[in-house]
Design a protein around this motif. Structure first.
Motif, PDB file in Angstrom:
ATOM      1  N   VAL A  45       0.854  -1.184   0.000  1.00 15.38           N
ATOM      2  CA  VAL A  45       0.000   0.000   0.000  1.00 15.38           C
ATOM      3  C   VAL A  45       0.893   1.239   0.000  1.00 15.38           C
ATOM      4  CG1 VAL A  45      -0.125   0.007   2.517  1.00 15.38           C
ATOM      5  CG2 VAL A  45      -1.924   1.120   1.206  1.00 15.38           C
ATOM      6  N   ASP A  46       0.451   2.308  -0.666  1.00 18.35           N
ATOM      7  CA  ASP A  46       1.293   3.498  -0.819  1.00 18.35           C
ATOM      8  C   ASP A  46       1.544   4.219   0.498  1.00 18.35           C
ATOM      9  OD1 ASP A  46       1.549   3.063  -3.508  1.00 18.35           O
ATOM     10  OD2 ASP A  46      -0.187   4.294  -4.039  1.00 18.35           O
ATOM     11  N   ASN A  47       0.542   4.255   1.359  1.00 15.36           N
ATOM     12  CA  ASN A  47       0.672   4.974   2.624  1.00 15.36           C
ATOM     13  C   ASN A  47       1.607   4.202   3.561  1.00 15.36           C
ATOM     14  OD1 ASN A  47      -0.056   5.723   5.483  1.00 15.36           O
ATOM     15  ND2 ASN A  47      -1.307   7.205   4.365  1.00 15.36           N
ATOM     16  N   LEU A  48       2.754   4.822   3.903  1.00  8.27           N
ATOM     17  CA  LEU A  48       3.767   4.115   4.700  1.00  8.27           C
ATOM     18  C   LEU A  48       3.325   3.881   6.133  1.00  8.27           C
ATOM     19  CD1 LEU A  48       7.054   5.785   3.397  1.00  8.27           C
ATOM     20  CD2 LEU A  48       6.007   3.634   2.691  1.00  8.27           C
ATOM     21  N   ILE A  49       2.460   4.751   6.659  1.00 10.77           N
ATOM     22  CA  ILE A  49       1.945   4.551   8.025  1.00 10.77           C
ATOM     23  C   ILE A  49       1.108   3.285   8.075  1.00 10.77           C
ATOM     24  CG2 ILE A  49       0.475   5.506   9.834  1.00 10.77           C
ATOM     25  CD1 ILE A  49       1.294   8.282   8.889  1.00 10.77           C
ATOM     26  N   ILE A  50       0.239   3.134   7.073  1.00  7.49           N
ATOM     27  CA  ILE A  50      -0.591   1.928   7.018  1.00  7.49           C
ATOM     28  C   ILE A  50       0.281   0.702   6.758  1.00  7.49           C
ATOM     29  CG2 ILE A  50      -2.449   0.784   5.748  1.00  7.49           C
ATOM     30  CD1 ILE A  50      -3.599   3.523   5.158  1.00  7.49           C
ATOM     31  N   ARG A  51       1.292   0.854   5.890  1.00  8.55           N
ATOM     32  CA  ARG A  51       2.187  -0.268   5.598  1.00  8.55           C
ATOM     33  C   ARG A  51       2.878  -0.751   6.873  1.00  8.55           C
ATOM     34  NH1 ARG A  51       6.664   0.272   0.917  1.00  8.55           N
ATOM     35  NH2 ARG A  51       4.766   0.674  -0.287  1.00  8.55           N
ATOM     36  N   ARG A  52       3.325   0.177   7.709  1.00  9.63           N
ATOM     37  CA  ARG A  52       3.989  -0.205   8.947  1.00  9.63           C
ATOM     38  C   ARG A  52       3.033  -0.963   9.865  1.00  9.63           C
ATOM     39  NH1 ARG A  52       6.317   4.238  10.250  1.00  9.63           N
ATOM     40  NH2 ARG A  52       8.507   3.645   9.983  1.00  9.63           N
ATOM     41  N   LYS A  53       1.791  -0.492   9.964  1.00  6.79           N
ATOM     42  CA  LYS A  53       0.814  -1.173  10.827  1.00  6.79           C
ATOM     43  C   LYS A  53       0.518  -2.577  10.320  1.00  6.79           C
ATOM     44  CE  LYS A  53      -1.519   2.882  12.747  1.00  6.79           C
ATOM     45  NZ  LYS A  53      -1.122   2.533  14.134  1.00  6.79           N
ATOM     46  N   ARG A  54       0.476  -2.728   9.015  1.00  5.77           N
ATOM     47  CA  ARG A  54       0.224  -4.055   8.459  1.00  5.77           C
ATOM     48  C   ARG A  54       1.425  -4.977   8.681  1.00  5.77           C
ATOM     49  NH1 ARG A  54      -3.113  -2.854   2.802  1.00  5.77           N
ATOM     50  NH2 ARG A  54      -4.946  -1.959   3.838  1.00  5.77           N
ATOM     51  N   LEU A  55       2.607  -4.428   8.593  1.00  3.95           N
ATOM     52  CA  LEU A  55       3.805  -5.219   8.887  1.00  3.95           C
ATOM     53  C   LEU A  55       3.813  -5.661  10.342  1.00  3.95           C
ATOM     54  CD1 LEU A  55       6.457  -3.131   6.913  1.00  3.95           C
ATOM     55  CD2 LEU A  55       5.860  -5.519   6.457  1.00  3.95           C
ATOM     56  N   GLU A  56       3.406  -4.777  11.242  1.00  3.16           N
ATOM     57  CA  GLU A  56       3.347  -5.123  12.663  1.00  3.16           C
ATOM     58  C   GLU A  56       2.336  -6.231  12.911  1.00  3.16           C
ATOM     59  OE1 GLU A  56       2.453  -1.349  14.361  1.00  3.16           O
ATOM     60  OE2 GLU A  56       4.554  -0.670  14.425  1.00  3.16           O
ATOM     61  N   ALA A  57       1.171  -6.128  12.242  1.00  5.74           N
ATOM     62  CA  ALA A  57       0.150  -7.168  12.396  1.00  5.74           C
ATOM     63  C   ALA A  57       0.650  -8.498  11.839  1.00  5.74           C
ATOM     64  CB  ALA A  57      -1.132  -6.742  11.680  1.00  5.74           C
TER      65      ALA A  57
END
Length: 294
Positions: A231-243
């Motif tokens: 996903v382009d949004n890096l904040i969302i990408r980080r949260k998905r990586l954490e999950a």
């Protein structure tokens, strides 16, 4: 491998001036000097060494002829192989069968001559000599080291300024200064299939989410998970990586990919319902709402 195949150790071995064994060639006034590593290997098995003279091909011509015999009789076409170990076994059985031919000069089966020679072999030690090399290495910013011209991921490698790399002919081991084995795997050229340390890789990506699309591990991600992470949004990408990292503690990557939609339904993986994860009702509550006047 040769000592194991013949079931013993020859009393004397003639060697060429190969660099791993000879650090200084023989001269008119001085004998050849062996490397410390080869001397240790020699003493472990108990054989004597005879080093060939430089530029004296006739001293090893018989061996060179045998190399040609093997090449022209067993490698007329590229061999079909599943692994180096399998190729070694194939060649061993072919050579074993080849000993049934008659020796060109003695007019006796080579197998019969070999059985006579075996009685003069030295006994093998209980354990083979551990042949290996050691190097001090540093990981790059992606927790990788270069082995055989290939970048290899080292879990937790970034926690240390230097690591010890131990190489055998087929395997590698990375050890921390505290003695912890961070990686124990086959060398890249062995082409062995291995499970990637996804949890360690994902944790590295959490700190640098932008590198996901450029990482060399990107191509190994299952299709659903790759699309989910990119996903382009890096904040969302980080949260998905954490999950994803939290799920990898109890699931493997294949299982997560297979149950991808179920995990989204259980809110274990953040979905696309709110791509920017903004709760607009909180903003609405900060401003008074005016009633429409007709």
């Amino acid at each position: 491998i040769l000592f194991k195949q013949v079931g013993g150790v020859p009393k004397r071995i003639r060697i060429d001036n190969l660099t791993p064994a000879v650090k200084k060639k023989r001269t008119k006034n001085e004998e050849a000097q062996l490397t410390d590593e080869f001397v240790q290997f020699q003493h472990y098995y108990g054989f004597d060494v005879q080093v060939c003279n430089p530029r004296s091909g006739h001293e090893k011509g018989n061996v060179e002829n045998k190399v040609g015999y093997i090449r022209y009789n067993f490698f007329t076409s590229a061999p079909i192989m599943d692994s180096y170990e399998g190729l070694t076994d194939q060649l061993f059985h072919k050579l074993e069968a080849d000993r049934n031919r008659i020796h060109y000069a003695k007019n006796v089966r080579i197998e019969d001559l070999w059985q006579e020679e075996r009685d003069y072999l030295l006994a093998l030690p209980e354990k083979p000599y551990p042949v290996f090399k050691e190097h001090l290495v540093k990981v790059n910013k992606y927790n990788e080291v270069k082995v055989d011209q290939t970048l290899v991921h080292v879990p937790k490698g970034g926690n240390y300024s230097q690591l010890q790399m131990i190489l055998t002919w087929d395997q590698l081991k990375i050890v921390s200064p505290n003695g912890e084995i961070l990686l124990d795997d086959y060398r890249p050229y062995m082409k062995k299939r291995k499970a990637l340390p996804w949890l360690s890789i994902i944790k590295t990506w959490i700190h640098k989410p932008r590198v996901v699309e450029y990482s060399r591990y990107n191509k190994y991600l299952p299709g659903r998970i790759k699309e989910f992470l990119l996903v382009d949004n890096l904040i969302i990408r980080r949260k998905r990586l954490e999950a994803l990292a939290s799920l990898l503690v109890s699931h493997d990557m294949k299982k997560i990919n297979e149950e991808f939609y179920e995990l989204i339904a259980q809110d274990k993986l953040p979905s696309d319902n709110n791509p920017y994860e903004v709760d607009w009702s909180k903003y609405d509550s900060l401003a008074p709402r005016e009633e429409a006047v007709n």
